[in-house]
Design a protein around this motif. Structure first.
Motif, PDB file in Angstrom:
ATOM      1  N   THR A   5       0.815  -1.204   0.000  1.00 54.54           N
ATOM      2  CA  THR A   5       0.000   0.000   0.000  1.00 54.54           C
ATOM      3  C   THR A   5       0.854   1.260   0.000  1.00 54.54           C
ATOM      4  O   THR A   5       0.368   2.332   0.318  1.00 54.54           O
ATOM      5  N   CYS A   6       2.133   1.139  -0.362  1.00 53.98           N
ATOM      6  CA  CYS A   6       3.050   2.289  -0.386  1.00 53.98           C
ATOM      7  C   CYS A   6       2.439   3.455  -1.159  1.00 53.98           C
ATOM      8  O   CYS A   6       1.853   3.266  -2.216  1.00 53.98           O
ATOM      9  N   THR A   7       2.585   4.663  -0.617  1.00 59.19           N
ATOM     10  CA  THR A   7       1.937   5.811  -1.253  1.00 59.19           C
ATOM     11  C   THR A   7       2.737   6.393  -2.421  1.00 59.19           C
ATOM     12  O   THR A   7       2.169   7.072  -3.257  1.00 59.19           O
ATOM     13  N   HIS A   8       4.029   6.167  -2.483  1.00 61.25           N
ATOM     14  CA  HIS A   8       4.751   6.587  -3.694  1.00 61.25           C
ATOM     15  C   HIS A   8       5.853   5.602  -4.038  1.00 61.25           C
ATOM     16  O   HIS A   8       7.031   5.833  -3.805  1.00 61.25           O
ATOM     17  N   ALA A  44       7.955  -0.904  -3.143  1.00 53.75           N
ATOM     18  CA  ALA A  44       7.699   0.033  -2.045  1.00 53.75           C
ATOM     19  C   ALA A  44       8.875   0.961  -1.820  1.00 53.75           C
ATOM     20  O   ALA A  44      10.031   0.558  -1.948  1.00 53.75           O
ATOM     21  N   CYS A  45       8.586   2.220  -1.481  1.00 50.81           N
ATOM     22  CA  CYS A  45       9.652   3.208  -1.261  1.00 50.81           C
ATOM     23  C   CYS A  45      10.461   2.868  -0.017  1.00 50.81           C
ATOM     24  O   CYS A  45      11.637   3.184   0.068  1.00 50.81           O
ATOM     25  N   GLY A  46       9.828   2.226   0.976  1.00 50.39           N
ATOM     26  CA  GLY A  46      10.557   1.799   2.170  1.00 50.39           C
ATOM     27  C   GLY A  46      10.934   2.926   3.114  1.00 50.39           C
ATOM     28  O   GLY A  46      11.727   2.726   4.021  1.00 50.39           O
ATOM     29  N   ASN A  47      10.363   4.124   2.905  1.00 49.82           N
ATOM     30  CA  ASN A  47      10.719   5.250   3.770  1.00 49.82           C
ATOM     31  C   ASN A  47      10.130   5.051   5.162  1.00 49.82           C
ATOM     32  O   ASN A  47       8.970   4.712   5.312  1.00 49.82           O
ATOM     33  N   VAL A  52       6.360  10.958   5.357  1.00 47.53           N
ATOM     34  CA  VAL A  52       6.662  10.722   3.942  1.00 47.53           C
ATOM     35  C   VAL A  52       5.787   9.595   3.391  1.00 47.53           C
ATOM     36  O   VAL A  52       5.132   9.744   2.362  1.00 47.53           O
ATOM     37  N   CYS A  53       5.762   8.443   4.049  1.00 54.20           N
ATOM     38  CA  CYS A  53       4.964   7.320   3.565  1.00 54.20           C
ATOM     39  C   CYS A  53       4.395   6.539   4.759  1.00 54.20           C
ATOM     40  O   CYS A  53       5.088   5.682   5.308  1.00 54.20           O
ATOM     41  N   PRO A  54       3.143   6.833   5.136  1.00 56.31           N
ATOM     42  CA  PRO A  54       2.580   6.164   6.318  1.00 56.31           C
ATOM     43  C   PRO A  54       2.603   4.627   6.238  1.00 56.31           C
ATOM     44  O   PRO A  54       2.993   3.986   7.222  1.00 56.31           O
ATOM     45  N   PRO A  55       2.220   4.002   5.085  1.00 59.94           N
ATOM     46  CA  PRO A  55       2.240   2.530   5.092  1.00 59.94           C
ATOM     47  C   PRO A  55       3.645   1.938   5.260  1.00 59.94           C
ATOM     48  O   PRO A  55       3.830   0.988   6.025  1.00 59.94           O
ATOM     49  N   CYS A  56       4.646   2.480   4.555  1.00 57.82           N
ATOM     50  CA  CYS A  56       6.007   1.943   4.683  1.00 57.82           C
ATOM     51  C   CYS A  56       6.535   2.201   6.084  1.00 57.82           C
ATOM     52  O   CYS A  56       7.242   1.369   6.665  1.00 57.82           O
ATOM     53  N   SER A  57       6.198   3.351   6.650  1.00 63.75           N
ATOM     54  CA  SER A  57       6.611   3.672   8.010  1.00 63.75           C
ATOM     55  C   SER A  57       5.987   2.687   8.998  1.00 63.75           C
ATOM     56  O   SER A  57       6.634   2.277   9.966  1.00 63.75           O
TER      57      SER A  57
HETATM   58 ZN   LIG Z   1       6.333   3.832   0.704  1.00 63.24          ZN
END
Ligand SMILES: [Zn+2]
Ligand SMILES: [Zn+2]
Ligand SMILES: [Zn+2]
Length: 449
Positions: A5-8, A44-47, A52-57
């Motif tokens: 579900t990564c946002t970017h 996934a951006c993995g941030n 920056v990215c709530p799902p990856c966070s």
């Molecule tokens: Zn992400």
């Protein structure tokens, strides 16, 4: 890692082929053009930053929690007996850099911030009243602000942020010395017997200075997470931490920072050390913390970004950036102090100094979560375990090559080629609208012709 579900997400073009090592025959395994909707693979951006990215966070936060808890209660390949090792939760704060508004507590009672009745000590050399009789609410925006900005030592506050990591590093070399002394053995004998293992997070206090929370545990030397000898108790660890933290200093060389006095950084006088309850099943006592609470706490600060309103997310490029900052005056003074101590003005082609690069974070450029070797599992191990799990679900009877044989890298060579196609999700709402109107135009076209 696929995007979830990564946002970017990062978008990739690419293909995977298998080559039979014996015959040289090449067969395609996967191609984004044919196998992916939209012709692109989303990764996934993995941030880890929530902003920056709530799902990856959230994924990172969950991993941090698991990593901390495995070191407290076992699991993820660590023995459950680890929960009986001496282990504490310690908080290391910075010393005072001048009076600030604070919420002071005694038990459940909120005390006055800085009561001073004597008129002589109430006034600072700049003629300001540096007393405050208020009992501050926890959300009071004035908390952490200097009572007299001209008395406050912004330079030392910023240098503490910049070098706190080095101070911590020294602390970790001092701690075994104090452990050895308290246990009545040489440092060499200690190294052969016991290891200190830790995980720590940095957090900004309201005054804009970082402090550290750390889980510190003692294991027997070696790689199998065995308990240390019985004389190494949580009390002994507690005392050694207090002594090492009180003794450790880090010298700042004035030659490194224009306008900076010679200075020795140290931790604040009080290091708060609390034991961690060995098991969730044991009844809670007043001072002990549960493993779950500690795991949640560290995970929270591992993903939390600087919560100082108005501070830029990006490094500062020039003094003009600082002038344009919309943030509390206290933080602005810290940004300016960091910028000036770092040498200020950037010259084209020159790399910015550490302090200038991290001026937007009030001088702190360190990692938010760090850990010793063998505290528990690593983030990498947790990620690999997820990948393996997904692979096992996708191929319950094992992966096969394009010739239908069980996958074996001695038989086939797997070659993959990837190219970066962009960042961010497609379709965006705008792209969808554009497609919809193009579609509409096409439908109308024959009638118009
Ligand atoms: Zn992400
Ligand atoms: Zn106050
Ligand atoms: Zn003053």
């Amino acid at each position: 890692m696929t995007a979830g579900t990564c946002t970017h997400p990062v978008r990739l073009h690419g293909r995977i082929d298998a080559i039979d090592r014996a015959t040289g025959e090449l067969r395609p395994v996967y191609d984004t053009t044919t196998d992916e909707p939209g012709g692109e693979l989303l990764v996934a951006c993995g941030n880890r930053r929530e902003s920056v990215c709530p799902p990856c966070s959230a994924v990172y936060k969950r991993d941090a929690r698991q990593l901390v808890r495995a070191g407290l209660t076992g699991g993820k390949g660590l023995p459950e007996t680890i929960s009986a090792h001496p282990c504490v939760f310690a908080t290391f704060t910075a010393p005072s850099f001048g009076p600030v508004h604070a919420r002071r507590m005694r038990g459940q009672t909120v005390l006055p911030c800085r009561p001073r009745r004597n008129a002589k000590v109430r006034v600072c050399p700049h003629g300001r009243d540096i007393s405050c009789p208020r009992r501050h609410h926890p959300d009071d925006p004035i908390l952490g602000r200097a009572l007299c900005p001209d008395c406050y030592d912004y330079a030392s506050a910023v240098l503490f942020n910049a070098y706190a990591g080095k101070l911590w590093k020294r602390f970790t070399t001092y701690l075994p010395r104090y452990l050895a002394r308290r246990a009545g053995m040489t440092q060499k004998a200690l190294r052969a017997t016991v290891r200190v293992r830790y995980v720590k997070v940095a957090e900004y206090q309201a005054r804009g200075v970082v402090h550290y929370h750390a889980v510190i545990r003692l294991d027997a030397a070696g790689e199998t997470y065995q308990p240390p000898p019985p004389r190494f108790t949580a009390d002994l660890l507690h005392d050694a931490i207090g002594q090492a933290a009180a003794a450790v200093t880090f010298p700042i060389d004035p030659a490194d920072h224009p306008g900076c006095p010679a200075l020795r950084l140290r931790f604040g006088a009080q290091v708060d050390v609390k034991p961690i309850r060995p098991s969730e099943d044991l009844p809670a006592t007043g001072r002990e913390l549960s493993a779950r609470a500690v795991g949640n706490y560290i995970a929270k600060y591992a993903t939390k970004t600087l919560e100082a309103p108005g501070l830029p997310a990006r490094p500062i490029a020039s003094r003009l950036d600082i002038d344009g900052l919309r943030c509390p005056a206290h933080y602005r003074r810290m940004v300016i102090a960091a910028w000036e101590l770092g040498g200020g003005k950037l010259t084209a082609g020159l790399r910015p100094t550490r302090l200038c690069r991290w001026a937007h974070q009030l001088g702190h450029g360190g990692h938010f979560l760090t850990k010793s070797c063998r505290y528990s599992v690593t983030f990498g191990q947790l990620r690999r375990a997820r990948t393996e799990h997904r692979r096992a679900q996708r191929h319950p009877d094992g992966a096969h090559d394009p010739w239908g044989r069980p996958l074996d890298d001695r038989v086939v060579l797997i070659v993959s080629t990837w190219a970066y196609a962009g960042t961010g999700n497609i379709p965006t709402p705008e792209a969808e609208l554009a497609l919809a109107s193009a579609d509409h135009a096409r439908q109308l076209a024959p009638a118009a012709a």
